[in-house]
Design a protein around this motif. Structure first.
Motif, PDB file in Angstrom:
ATOM      1  N   LYS A   1       0.975  -1.338   0.087  1.00 35.68           N
ATOM      2  CA  LYS A   1      -0.164  -0.149   0.049  1.00 35.68           C
ATOM      3  C   LYS A   1       0.829   1.235  -0.131  1.00 35.68           C
ATOM      4  O   LYS A   1       0.508   2.435  -0.622  1.00 35.68           O
ATOM      5  N   GLU A   2       2.134   1.355   0.750  1.00 39.90           N
ATOM      6  CA  GLU A   2       3.025   2.376   0.723  1.00 39.90           C
ATOM      7  C   GLU A   2       4.299   1.826   0.599  1.00 39.90           C
ATOM      8  O   GLU A   2       4.582   0.731   1.158  1.00 39.90           O
ATOM      9  N   LEU A   3       5.244   2.436  -0.002  1.00 40.70           N
ATOM     10  CA  LEU A   3       6.625   2.266  -0.101  1.00 40.70           C
ATOM     11  C   LEU A   3       7.794   3.234  -0.167  1.00 40.70           C
ATOM     12  O   LEU A   3       7.218   4.461  -0.561  1.00 40.70           O
ATOM     13  N   LYS A   4       8.655   3.041   0.468  1.00 43.96           N
ATOM     14  CA  LYS A   4       9.818   4.231   0.525  1.00 43.96           C
ATOM     15  C   LYS A   4      10.502   3.840  -0.877  1.00 43.96           C
ATOM     16  O   LYS A   4      11.324   2.762  -1.029  1.00 43.96           O
ATOM     17  N   LEU A   5      11.026   4.657  -1.618  1.00 46.12           N
ATOM     18  CA  LEU A   5      12.043   4.678  -2.730  1.00 46.12           C
ATOM     19  C   LEU A   5      13.270   5.496  -2.345  1.00 46.12           C
ATOM     20  O   LEU A   5      13.178   6.528  -1.925  1.00 46.12           O
ATOM     21  N   ILE A   6      14.397   4.918  -2.638  1.00 47.00           N
ATOM     22  CA  ILE A   6      15.763   5.401  -2.099  1.00 47.00           C
ATOM     23  C   ILE A   6      16.713   5.181  -3.229  1.00 47.00           C
ATOM     24  O   ILE A   6      16.961   4.098  -3.990  1.00 47.00           O
ATOM     25  N   LEU A   7      17.355   6.584  -3.985  1.00 46.17           N
ATOM     26  CA  LEU A   7      18.326   6.102  -4.956  1.00 46.17           C
ATOM     27  C   LEU A   7      19.991   6.552  -4.497  1.00 46.17           C
ATOM     28  O   LEU A   7      19.782   7.327  -3.602  1.00 46.17           O
ATOM     29  N   LYS A   8      20.710   5.425  -4.841  1.00 47.19           N
ATOM     30  CA  LYS A   8      21.900   5.573  -4.410  1.00 47.19           C
ATOM     31  C   LYS A   8      22.937   5.333  -5.572  1.00 47.19           C
ATOM     32  O   LYS A   8      22.537   4.726  -6.501  1.00 47.19           O
ATOM     33  N   ASP A   9      24.303   5.742  -5.405  1.00 45.11           N
ATOM     34  CA  ASP A   9      25.144   5.482  -6.234  1.00 45.11           C
ATOM     35  C   ASP A   9      25.811   4.050  -6.049  1.00 45.11           C
ATOM     36  O   ASP A   9      25.801   3.678  -4.929  1.00 45.11           O
TER      37      ASP A   9
ATOM     38  N   ASP B   1      28.894   4.161  -4.032  1.00 42.70           N
ATOM     39  CA  ASP B   1      28.974   4.418  -2.988  1.00 42.70           C
ATOM     40  C   ASP B   1      27.323   4.529  -2.386  1.00 42.70           C
ATOM     41  O   ASP B   1      26.613   5.512  -2.363  1.00 42.70           O
ATOM     42  N   GLN B   2      27.194   3.193  -1.690  1.00 41.57           N
ATOM     43  CA  GLN B   2      25.752   3.313  -1.267  1.00 41.57           C
ATOM     44  C   GLN B   2      25.501   3.941   0.282  1.00 41.57           C
ATOM     45  O   GLN B   2      24.562   3.397   0.860  1.00 41.57           O
ATOM     46  N   THR B   3      26.377   4.531   0.744  1.00 37.06           N
ATOM     47  CA  THR B   3      26.277   5.186   2.041  1.00 37.06           C
ATOM     48  C   THR B   3      25.495   6.288   1.862  1.00 37.06           C
ATOM     49  O   THR B   3      25.034   6.816   3.050  1.00 37.06           O
ATOM     50  N   LYS B   4      25.600   6.986   0.735  1.00 43.54           N
ATOM     51  CA  LYS B   4      24.815   8.183   0.680  1.00 43.54           C
ATOM     52  C   LYS B   4      23.560   7.985  -0.057  1.00 43.54           C
ATOM     53  O   LYS B   4      23.438   7.573  -1.185  1.00 43.54           O
ATOM     54  N   GLU B   5      22.522   8.583   0.501  1.00 47.69           N
ATOM     55  CA  GLU B   5      21.152   8.733  -0.087  1.00 47.69           C
ATOM     56  C   GLU B   5      20.969   9.804  -1.292  1.00 47.69           C
ATOM     57  O   GLU B   5      20.907  11.135  -0.482  1.00 47.69           O
TER      58      GLU B   5
END
Length: 511
Positions: A377-385, A388-392
């Motif tokens: 019903k709901e989700l969060k999307l996060i884009l990362k390099d 370097d996956q420490t930075k959103e």
């Protein structure tokens, strides 16, 4: 200085050796990414060599390594066969770079030094330099243009500038400085192979611009560069006419726009140097979300696009008008050459592909990621390099349930509206001539359109002033809200069904 020269030469020679190795070992599996990285190192060394040149170093001894570079670039082109085409690193771009390099070699042979090239570079940099003005925005009045759908499905914009001054298009961020009142028409067109013979690449949409009356004296083209990087000198404007292509140096660059003076209108677009295209630029980008529904809305696919902030997003949305656009804060900063991954919360959702890259505006803007949503019903999307996956770089929460409900409502509205359409053509457009000739009483139609805010009092008075019903109907069809918008045509259809049902039913039965 000499130590620096020696270091640069060693780096350049090593890069050439790596290119040679790449060719020998990758004949049957050429890596576009590997070629890009090696060639980027060569380009970086070439930039340092140019800097040494500007500092006054005599580098005649670079003749041999530069010749090797030219030959090896040609070898890359000849060894990469048609069945293994380059995707990111363009074949045509390599050809242009090799030609440019050979031009420099010709200067060395003629003058036995690169001093001539130094003088040319310094002259370009310091005669009439580009003014970089760090302002939060250009001070122009923002106007909403009229929209008209062309035969090929593209959008044409018409900006009505009421006086002299600076005016900005709400949808494209194009700005026009006018000497007098006037209307400016413009639409984006494909870059295609327009830069084939030039050492540059697109850095924004290409716009075909015309005006009547009151020609603009300046055009402000929106750019997507991060001005804090301090690297905007690579931006130029391509001006394309029937006589060919002219590259214009900007008058100034603001935080958001590239400004040029104009004396006539045709086709304009931002370009960047091929070197900057290869090495990558940090740009302001937009993450656009579209929901696709299938099987009675039991399965949803979330389409995620990565586009530059100066893209014609209105056109992108028009091309995906069968999908539901989900409006979220789209802003992020990405590098044009890096790869990115999309993560979800809850985790474990199917996201394809694993990584994606920004798509240059010269190509059709395609989906970067697809997220398969079933019961969420709901989700969060996060884009990362990817590296370097420490930075959103960007994140957003999407309510799939609300978006799916909107999709259902939209489909119902779409089904209800099919009565207005004949194939891809609106009923009002299809029968325009018959309606103009058949309707004899126009006032009841005007009254209803005025009540529904589809025409204003000025339109109402102007149309009524015409001497015949034919002239009145023709003037009505020329009102911008009726001529250029689907909403206006839908409203006129409903009004005509109320006022002239017999004429409308007869036209419905007309093939």
């Amino acid at each position: 200085m000499e130590e620096r020269l020696e270091s640069v030469l060693e780096e350049y020679k090593q890069s050439l050796t790596d290119v040679s190795q790449l060719i020998r070992t990758s004949k049957h599996n050429t890596s576009d990414q590997g070629t890009r990285e090696v060639f980027a190192r060569i380009s970086k060394a070439a930039d340092e060599i140019q800097q040494l040149l500007e500092d006054g170093v005599n580098i005649t001894n670079l003749l041999t390594p530069l010749q090797s570079g030219s030959h090896l670039i040609r070898d890359i082109l000849s060894n990469i066969k048609a069945d293994r085409p380059l995707s990111g690193l363009k074949r045509s771009g390599l050809k242009r770079h090799a030609s440019r390099l050979e031009g420099s070699l010709s200067d060395i042979r003629k003058k036995e030094t690169l001093r001539l090239s130094t003088l040319k570079t310094n002259r370009n940099l310091h005669d009439n330099p580009i003014a970089i003005i760090k302002t939060s925005a250009d001070l122009g009045e923002c106007l909403e243009p009229l929209l008209q759908e062309e035969e090929n499905g593209d959008l044409k914009y018409t900006l009505k500038c009421p006086t002299a001054g600076l005016f900005e298009c709400k949808f494209t961020s194009l700005m026009f400085k006018m000497e007098t009142a006037g209307e400016v028409e413009y639409h984006s067109v494909p870059w295609a192979d327009k830069l084939e013979n030039y050492d540059c690449e697109p850095a924004g949409p290409l716009y075909d611009i015309s005006c009547f009356p009151g020609t603009p004296v300046q055009i402000h083209l929106p750019h997507c560069e991060v001005i804090s990087d301090g690297k905007l000198g690579h931006l130029r404007v391509a001006h394309i006419t029937g006589d060919g292509l002219e590259i214009i140096k900007p008058k100034e660059i603001t935080e958001s726009h590239v400004v040029i003076d104009v004396t006539g209108l045709s086709i304009f677009g931002l370009i960047t140097s091929f070197i900057h295209y290869l090495l990558g630029r940090n740009i302001r980008a937009h993450v656009l979300l579209f929901l696709q529904t299938r099987s009675n809305f039991r399965t949803q696919e979330l389409q995620v696009l990565l586009v530059s902030s100066n893209s014609d997003t209105k056109k992108v949305k028009k091309q995906r008008d069968k999908d539901i656009y989900i409006e979220r804060n789209p802003n992020c900063i990405i590098n044009t050459c890096r790869h990115y991954s999309l993560f979800t919360d809850p985790p474990g959702l199917i996201v394809t592909p694993n990584s994606a890259q920004y798509v240059e505006c010269s190509k059709n803007i395609s989906t970067a990621f697809t997220v398969l949503c079933s019961t969420e019903k709901e989700l969060k999307l996060i884009l990362k390099d990817v590296k370097d996956q420490t930075k959103e770089l960007w994140k957003s929460v999407v309510n799939i349930e609300d978006a799916a409900a909107a999709a259902g409502s939209s489909q119902t509205n779409s089904e209800n509206r099919t009565k207005y359409m004949i194939g891809d053509q609106h009923f009002i457009d299809r029968h325009r001539i018959r309606l103009i000739e058949s309707i004899t009483t126009v006032e009841p139609i005007l009254d209803r359109l005025l009540d529904r805010n589809m025409i204003n009092h000025e339109n109402f008075t102007l149309i009524r002033a015409k001497s015949t019903s034919t002239q009145r109907m023709r003037e009505l069809f020329d009102v911008g809200s009726i001529r250029s918008t689907t909403k206006g045509k839908d409203c006129l259809y409903d009004v005509l069904m109320e006022v002239e049902p017999l004429i409308m039913e007869e036209l419905k039965s007309t093939p």
